[in-house]
Design an enzyme around this catalytic site. Structure first.
Site, mmCIF file in Angstrom:
data_model
loop_
_atom_site.group_PDB
_atom_site.id
_atom_site.type_symbol
_atom_site.label_atom_id
_atom_site.label_comp_id
_atom_site.label_asym_id
_atom_site.label_seq_id
_atom_site.Cartn_x
_atom_site.Cartn_y
_atom_site.Cartn_z
ATOM 1 N N LYS A 1 0.843 -1.195 0.000
ATOM 2 C CA LYS A 1 0.000 0.000 0.000
ATOM 3 C C LYS A 1 0.876 1.240 0.000
ATOM 4 O O LYS A 1 1.449 1.616 1.014
ATOM 5 C CB LYS A 1 -0.927 0.059 1.219
ATOM 6 C CG LYS A 1 -2.017 1.103 1.021
ATOM 7 C CD LYS A 1 -2.524 1.730 2.300
ATOM 8 C CE LYS A 1 -1.764 2.943 2.727
ATOM 9 N NZ LYS A 1 -1.814 4.102 1.848
ATOM 10 N N GLY B 1 6.426 5.049 8.628
ATOM 11 C CA GLY B 1 5.583 6.243 8.709
ATOM 12 C C GLY B 1 5.600 6.807 10.111
ATOM 13 O O GLY B 1 6.576 6.640 10.845
ATOM 14 N N SER B 2 4.498 7.440 10.489
ATOM 15 C CA SER B 2 4.480 8.153 11.769
ATOM 16 C C SER B 2 4.271 7.191 12.945
ATOM 17 O O SER B 2 3.717 6.106 12.784
ATOM 18 C CB SER B 2 3.356 9.187 11.764
ATOM 19 O OG SER B 2 2.116 8.537 11.615
ATOM 20 N N THR B 3 4.689 7.615 14.100
ATOM 21 C CA THR B 3 4.528 6.814 15.311
ATOM 22 C C THR B 3 3.040 6.623 15.632
ATOM 23 O O THR B 3 2.633 5.544 16.065
ATOM 24 C CB THR B 3 5.285 7.478 16.481
ATOM 25 O OG1 THR B 3 6.670 7.530 16.110
ATOM 26 C CG2 THR B 3 5.164 6.690 17.768
ATOM 27 N N GLY C 1 1.844 3.932 13.389
ATOM 28 C CA GLY C 1 2.500 2.685 13.789
ATOM 29 C C GLY C 1 1.806 2.029 14.970
ATOM 30 O O GLY C 1 1.623 0.815 15.028
ATOM 31 N N GLU D 1 9.054 1.142 11.196
ATOM 32 C CA GLU D 1 10.066 2.195 11.112
ATOM 33 C C GLU D 1 9.320 3.498 11.313
ATOM 34 O O GLU D 1 8.567 3.922 10.429
ATOM 35 C CB GLU D 1 10.731 2.216 9.728
ATOM 36 C CG GLU D 1 11.522 0.991 9.373
ATOM 37 C CD GLU D 1 12.805 0.853 10.164
ATOM 38 O OE1 GLU D 1 13.161 1.774 10.934
ATOM 39 O OE2 GLU D 1 13.449 -0.190 10.017
ATOM 40 N N CYS E 1 13.028 10.558 8.233
ATOM 41 C CA CYS E 1 12.781 10.058 9.593
ATOM 42 C C CYS E 1 14.014 10.223 10.474
ATOM 43 O O CYS E 1 13.882 10.326 11.678
ATOM 44 C CB CYS E 1 12.293 8.622 9.557
ATOM 45 S SG CYS E 1 13.215 7.601 8.427
ATOM 46 N N GLU F 1 8.303 15.738 16.300
ATOM 47 C CA GLU F 1 8.840 15.591 14.952
ATOM 48 C C GLU F 1 8.125 16.577 14.020
ATOM 49 O O GLU F 1 6.905 16.600 13.944
ATOM 50 C CB GLU F 1 8.597 14.158 14.454
ATOM 51 C CG GLU F 1 9.164 13.930 13.062
ATOM 52 C CD GLU F 1 9.042 12.476 12.606
ATOM 53 O OE1 GLU F 1 7.962 11.882 12.781
ATOM 54 O OE2 GLU F 1 10.033 11.946 12.083
HETATM 55 P P1 NAP Z 1 1.348 8.244 8.108
HETATM 56 O O1 NAP Z 1 -0.088 8.422 8.415
HETATM 57 O O2 NAP Z 1 2.154 7.518 9.100
HETATM 58 O O3 NAP Z 1 1.440 7.508 6.681
HETATM 59 C C1 NAP Z 1 2.326 6.468 6.348
HETATM 60 C C2 NAP Z 1 1.561 5.353 5.665
HETATM 61 O O4 NAP Z 1 0.618 4.787 6.560
HETATM 62 C C3 NAP Z 1 0.764 5.805 4.463
HETATM 63 O O5 NAP Z 1 0.783 4.819 3.466
HETATM 64 C C4 NAP Z 1 -0.595 5.966 5.067
HETATM 65 O O6 NAP Z 1 -1.610 5.937 4.128
HETATM 66 C C5 NAP Z 1 -0.672 4.786 5.976
HETATM 67 N N1 NAP Z 1 -1.726 4.854 6.974
HETATM 68 C C6 NAP Z 1 -2.393 5.951 7.435
HETATM 69 N N2 NAP Z 1 -3.312 5.601 8.360
HETATM 70 C C7 NAP Z 1 -3.246 4.251 8.495
HETATM 71 C C8 NAP Z 1 -3.931 3.300 9.316
HETATM 72 N N3 NAP Z 1 -4.883 3.645 10.178
HETATM 73 N N4 NAP Z 1 -3.574 1.994 9.208
HETATM 74 C C9 NAP Z 1 -2.598 1.620 8.357
HETATM 75 N N5 NAP Z 1 -1.930 2.478 7.549
HETATM 76 C C10 NAP Z 1 -2.233 3.776 7.625
HETATM 77 O O7 NAP Z 1 2.027 9.600 7.798
HETATM 78 P P2 NAP Z 1 1.351 10.933 7.225
HETATM 79 O O8 NAP Z 1 0.008 11.163 7.842
HETATM 80 O O9 NAP Z 1 1.372 10.902 5.773
HETATM 81 O O10 NAP Z 1 2.400 12.026 7.746
HETATM 82 C C11 NAP Z 1 2.279 12.578 9.068
HETATM 83 C C12 NAP Z 1 3.601 12.636 9.785
HETATM 84 O O11 NAP Z 1 4.159 11.349 9.913
HETATM 85 C C13 NAP Z 1 4.700 13.433 9.125
HETATM 86 O O12 NAP Z 1 4.580 14.784 9.309
HETATM 87 C C14 NAP Z 1 5.909 12.847 9.787
HETATM 88 O O13 NAP Z 1 6.108 13.436 11.041
HETATM 89 C C15 NAP Z 1 5.561 11.406 9.945
HETATM 90 N N6 NAP Z 1 6.110 10.554 8.851
HETATM 91 C C16 NAP Z 1 7.222 9.826 9.117
HETATM 92 C C17 NAP Z 1 7.774 9.057 8.115
HETATM 93 C C18 NAP Z 1 9.010 8.243 8.350
HETATM 94 O O14 NAP Z 1 9.693 7.906 7.400
HETATM 95 N N7 NAP Z 1 9.315 7.862 9.559
HETATM 96 C C19 NAP Z 1 7.215 9.034 6.851
HETATM 97 C C20 NAP Z 1 6.063 9.769 6.619
HETATM 98 C C21 NAP Z 1 5.531 10.527 7.634
HETATM 99 P P3 NAP Z 1 -2.145 7.321 3.527
HETATM 100 O O15 NAP Z 1 -1.009 7.956 2.836
HETATM 101 O O16 NAP Z 1 -3.187 6.874 2.609
HETATM 102 O O17 NAP Z 1 -2.650 8.115 4.690
#
Ligand code: NAP
Ligand code: MG
Length: 503
Positions: free
Chosen positions: A193, A246-248, A251, A269, A303, A399
């Site tokens: 995904k 992705g985000s904590t 996670g 991660e 990250c 973050e």
């Molecule tokens: P995110 O919600 O953690 O998104 C990462 C992935 O998880 C995306 O594919 C997202 O899908 C998916 N996802 C979202 N809600 C989910 C759920 N309930 N169950 C399973 N998967 C789900 O990150 P974001 O909202 O795009 O970004 C927010 C913040 O997260 C950023 O500002 C940053 O602080 C952090 N972040 C960290 C990393 C890293 O590499 N550690 C990467 C990205 C973001 P969708 O895209 O469809 O929502």
């Protein structure tokens, strides 16, 4: 709606046919029950690129069934490591062949400079697929002597099964490669995904999967909203493992969904608030380059971004002046231009980063450079450095995921370590010093999955990467990354002991 759309890269005139359907069983298909779409946007112009199919929970079921079937028939334990390796090497060759096109598509959807996408993201991804192709035919278990006369045991390293892989928008191709390569090498099948914000390159890479000759169902790609497809994958009863970057916050939800469903294996991660410590003996010019790279690479959407900088008091003024010069020298603009950094990925991310900058200002941190919005289109955030920050400030604790750095002063090594470790995260950490004993002491004391000494943010495909504390569980890359996709079976073999009955 599952037909490809032709998009034109404005800067180069290149035309790219982008698949818009869900990739299941080596075909691009419409959703089985939904008309929802995902609109992709160019963050440099704020213009819509195209719309693609948004998968539903029912589509995840179809994709998981395809992955299960492949696992039980054409992949999994039915194919040799030599064959997996051959196909993976073919995939890597095709990615290399298409690197320029993939880089332009990545830039269009993500904003990062084409040069960076091509030479770093894709270059590293090709190497990652080749690295794990090298492992595919070298997976071995152990033979364990139990009793030389009657019993022996051995282990088999079996593929764990069907894997859900959920990836973010900051390194769309790179995170795709980090996820699929060890899974394929181990013999797992995949439902991927991609992020709803940057799904285009994962779809384009799926075409290469067919061309490389992988059997149907080995990799399935289901772009979908996280709360729909991501949630369905992590709570699915027939998914054996979920791997997430992705985000904590997300996670935590994934781990909860895994616990409440089938206790699938989880690797995470997550985010970070990584400390970067500059000691007085360091080569200041070099340390400033690494510190700038640490927070500004990928517009801070990293990250491991070194977002908390601690500088020894004796060099504080000199170092911060040098660092501000480095930050101002960096050219930020449309990724198709001659730039080192692009816009942040989306309007949501832009608003989020600016809300942190506003909070830094209102909590009394001093702005050394940046902190002013640009007029015009595009989600740009110029490098912004705050000095005189306090440990309690939001910009120090949370973050930001943007090019925003918080700088503070320390006197002693002990104080530096204490400040550096004062966080719930533990992903990366860096230190600069020309005192070898100090480097050894501090690298040992820093609580992080990765510590960089006299450099920052450099990763290698053969070195493990992952987090401590709330930055994650499990490791990617290297041989450790392969282990995450294997299930160890112990076989106890009796060739001489008789069991008397009743015992
Ligand atoms: P995110 O919600 O953690 O998104 C990462 C992935 O998880 C995306 O594919 C997202 O899908 C998916 N996802 C979202 N809600 C989910 C759920 N309930 N169950 C399973 N998967 C789900 O990150 P974001 O909202 O795009 O970004 C927010 C913040 O997260 C950023 O500002 C940053 O602080 C952090 N972040 C960290 C990393 C890293 O590499 N550690 C990467 C990205 C973001 P969708 O895209 O469809 O929502
Ligand atoms: Mg999201």
């Amino acid at each position: 709606m599952a037909q490809p759309v032709e998009i034109t890269i404005p800067a180069t005139g290149r035309k790219i046919a982008v698949p818009t359907g869900l990739f299941i069983n080596n075909e691009f298909v419409p959703s089985v029950d939904s008309k929802d779409t995902i609109q992709t946007v160019n963050p440099a112009t704020e213009e819509v690129i195209c719309s693609i199919v948004a998968g539903s929970a029912a589509d995840i079921d179809v994709a998981v069934a395809a992955a299960r079937k492949a696992f039980n028939t054409t992949w999994g334990k039915n194919v040799t490591g030599f064959e997996r390796s051959r196909l993976m090497n073919k995939l890597a060759d095709l990615m290399e062949r298409d690197a320029e096109m993939l880089a332009e598509l990545e830039t269009l959807n993500n904003g990062k400079p084409v040069r960076v996408a091509r030479d770093f993201d894709i270059g590293d991804s090709v190497q990652c697929v080749r690295y794990y192709a090298g492992w595919a035919d070298k997976i071995t278990g152990q033979t364990i002597e139990v009793d030389n006369k009657t019993k022996v045991a051995f282990t088999r390293h079996e593929p764990i099964g069907v894997c859900g892989q959920i990836i973010p928008w900051n390194y769309p191709i790179n995170m795709w490669s980090w996820k699929i390569a060890p899974a394929l090498a181990a013999g797992c099948t995949i439902v991927m995904k991609p992020s709803e914000i940057t799904p285009l390159t994962a779809l384009k890479l799926s075409e290469l999967f067919i061309e490389a000759g992988f059997p149907p169902g080995v990799l399935n790609t289901v772009p979908s909203l996280g709360s729909v497809g991501g949630a369905a994958l992590s709570s699915h009863l027939d998914v054996d493992k979920v791997a997430f970057t992705g985000s904590t916050v997300t996670g935590r939800k994934i781990m909860e969904a895994a616990a409440k469903s089938n206790l699938k294996k989880v690797s995470l991660e997550l985010g970070g608030k990584s400390p970067h410590v500059i000691f007085e003996s360091a080569d200041l010019e070099q340390a400033a380059n690494w510190a700038a790279l640490g927070i500004l690479y990928n517009s801070g959407q990293d990250c491991t971004a070194g977002s908390r900088l601690f500088v020894q008091d004796t060099i504080y003024e000199k170092f911060t002046t040098l660092l501000a010069e480095k930050a101002r020298a960096m050219k930020i603009g449309d990724g198709f231009g001659d730039v080192s950094g692009g816009p942040v990925v989306s309007k949501a991310q832009y608003d989020r980063v600016w809300s942190y900058i506003e909070s830094g200002k209102s909590e009394g941190a001093k702005i050394l450079t940046g902190g002013e919005k640009r007029p015009g289109k595009g989600y740009y955030v110029d490098p912004t450095i705050f000095t005189d920050v306090k440990p309690s400030m939001k910009i120090v604790r949370e973050e930001i995921f943007g090019p925003v750095l918080a700088v503070a002063k320390f006197k002693t090594e002990e104080e530096a370590i204490e400040l550096a470790n004062d966080t719930s995260y533990g992903l990366g950490a860096g230190l600069h010093s020309n005192d070898a004993n100090q480097c050894m002491r501090v690298s040992s004391a820093l609580e992080a999955g990765t510590v960089w000494v006299n450099q920052y943010n450099m990763l290698n495909n053969n070195v493990p990467f992952g987090g401590k504390k709330q930055s994650g569980i499990g490791r990617e890359l290297g041989s450790y990354g392969l282990e995450e996709y294997m299930s160890i079976k112990a076989v106890h073999w009796n060739f001489g002991e008789k069991l008397d009955w009743p015992f």
